[in-house]
Design an enzyme around this catalytic site. Structure first.
Site, PDB file in Angstrom:
ATOM      1  CE  LYS A   9      67.483   5.729 -19.954  1.00  0.00           C
ATOM      2  NZ  LYS A   9      66.937   4.762 -18.967  1.00  0.00           N
ATOM      3  CB  SER A  25      65.344  25.970 -21.299  1.00  0.00           C
ATOM      4  OG  SER A  25      66.470  26.786 -21.039  1.00  0.00           O
ATOM      5  CB  THR A  57      62.220  22.245 -19.284  1.00  0.00           C
ATOM      6  OG1 THR A  57      62.536  23.595 -19.653  1.00  0.00           O
ATOM      7  CG2 THR A  57      63.474  21.400 -19.274  1.00  0.00           C
ATOM      8  CE1 TYR A  58      63.731  26.813 -24.203  1.00  0.00           C
ATOM      9  CE2 TYR A  58      61.796  26.664 -22.793  1.00  0.00           C
ATOM     10  CZ  TYR A  58      62.847  27.388 -23.308  1.00  0.00           C
ATOM     11  OH  TYR A  58      63.025  28.691 -22.934  1.00  0.00           O
ATOM     12  N   GLY A  73      65.560  28.957 -14.934  1.00  0.00           N
ATOM     13  CA  GLY A  73      64.230  29.425 -14.565  1.00  0.00           C
ATOM     14  C   GLY A  73      63.670  28.638 -13.394  1.00  0.00           C
ATOM     15  CB  ALA A  75      63.587  23.837 -14.299  1.00  0.00           C
TER      16      ALA A  75
END
Length: 117
Positions: A9, A25, A57-58, A73, A75
């Site tokens: 985290k 992403s 997301t990635y 994007g 997000a």
């Protein structure tokens, strides 16, 4: 049996950019990625402290030492520059391993930099 547990985290990092017209992403400073043991393209959960939004997301690697944290994007609609977020990754491990599992939790400073003392 496998269970999903916290892997790492990045706690309370600041959004530096939001690029709506990007493929998607979250771009994260390479130093932060390394400290949190995040890999390129790894799935992460984003939790926005300012507005309560949560999304998955990635990860895309950002410039090392830049402090960059950019939602890309769709997000980008979930946060504003300056919002504080938590970036969370999970892993699957067996229940026996989970008994001794220690997640990595990092606490960047106000400029999204790692401070080592």
């Amino acid at each position: 049996m496998l269970i999903e547990v916290l892997k790492s985290k990045i706690h309370r990092v600041k959004i530096t950019e939001a690029e709506l017209h990007y493929v998607g992403s979250i771009t994260v400073d390479e130093d932060l990625m390394n400290a949190a043991d995040l890999s390129v393209n790894e799935k992460v959960q984003i939790v926005n402290i300012n507005n309560g939004e949560r999304l998955e997301t990635y990860v895309i690697k950002g410039k090392k030492g830049s402090g960059q944290v950019c939602l890309n994007g769709p997000a980008a609609r979930k946060a504003q520059v300056g919002d504080i977020i938590i970036i969370i990754s999970y892993c699957l491990i067996n229940q026996e391993e989970a008994k001794n599992h220690e997640p990595i939790v990092i606490f960047p400073n106000d400029e999204n930099k790692m401070v080592f003392t």
